[in-house]
Design a protein around this motif. Structure first.
Motif, PDB file in Angstrom:
ATOM      1  N   ARG A 117       0.939  -1.113  -0.042  1.00 48.22           N
ATOM      2  CA  ARG A 117      -0.021   0.033   0.008  1.00 48.22           C
ATOM      3  C   ARG A 117       0.711   1.198   0.094  1.00 48.22           C
ATOM      4  NH1 ARG A 117      -4.870  -1.081   4.364  1.00 48.22           N
ATOM      5  NH2 ARG A 117      -5.908  -3.018   3.242  1.00 48.22           N
ATOM      6  N   ASP A 148      -3.612   1.011  -3.220  1.00 53.56           N
ATOM      7  CA  ASP A 148      -2.975  -0.198  -3.636  1.00 53.56           C
ATOM      8  C   ASP A 148      -1.850   0.375  -4.518  1.00 53.56           C
ATOM      9  OD1 ASP A 148      -2.542  -2.377  -6.042  1.00 53.56           O
ATOM     10  OD2 ASP A 148      -3.597  -3.490  -4.088  1.00 53.56           O
ATOM     11  N   ILE A 155      -8.115   2.485  -1.154  1.00 54.52           N
ATOM     12  CA  ILE A 155      -8.310   1.277  -0.511  1.00 54.52           C
ATOM     13  C   ILE A 155      -9.238   2.113   0.591  1.00 54.52           C
ATOM     14  CG2 ILE A 155      -7.736  -0.293   1.166  1.00 54.52           C
ATOM     15  CD1 ILE A 155      -5.128  -0.634  -0.552  1.00 54.52           C
TER      16      ILE A 155
END
Length: 158
Positions: A117, A148, A155
């Motif tokens: 991430r 992501d 996210i």
């Protein structure tokens, strides 16, 4: 100490982005709307990428998947609240994502990578619009966004 090399940003007025040095390359943004990959030993340009806005933060290089031959990306944010992922080897754009649509949103803090991430601090620059009588003051709140790393998809945002 002796200067080994110097690099001038073409048409740049100031240098306020911190570089990242990874695998013999210097990755750095500028105020001229370009992002660069330089040889750390010579200062020669490997590639440059026109992102179109000021970069005021340190980039991060991290592994990615699902992007063909690309194995590592360099991530950074810009003055229009876009986060970019470029192939660290070639400079090819992998993805970009505007993480905040407020007119004064921008990314001045460095993005961070952890476990697939990219975490992005979003700030505002309302002080620049304080002289505009039509600007609705105090509407930018800032945020932290998780993306992501391989796709750029959001996210979460808080």
């Amino acid at each position: 100490m002796k200067l080994k090399w110097a690099f001038g940003y073409p048409f740049g007025a100031s240098a306020n982005a911190q570089p990242a040095v990874v695998a013999g390359r210097v990755f750095v943004g500028s105020d001229n709307g370009y992002f660069y990959s330089l040889d750390a030993k010579t200062g020669c340009v490997y590639w440059s990428f026109e992102n179109g806005s000021i970069v005021r933060n340190a980039p991060v290089v991290a592994p990615i998947t699902g992007q063909g031959e690309s194995r590592h990306a360099v991530f950074f944010g810009d003055g229009h609240a876009y986060v970019w992922a470029l192939d660290a080897q070639t400079g090819r754009q992998l993805w970009k994502n505007r993480v905040d649509d407020h007119v004064v949103a921008r990314i001045t803090g460095s993005v961070k990578y952890y476990d697939g991430r990219v975490y992005v601090p979003v700030s505002g620059s309302e002080e620049f619009n304080s002289g505009n009588k039509d600007y609705p003051c105090c509407t930018s709140r800032g945020a932290v966004v998780a993306l992501d790393a391989s796709t750029g998809k959001q996210i979460w945002k808080t």
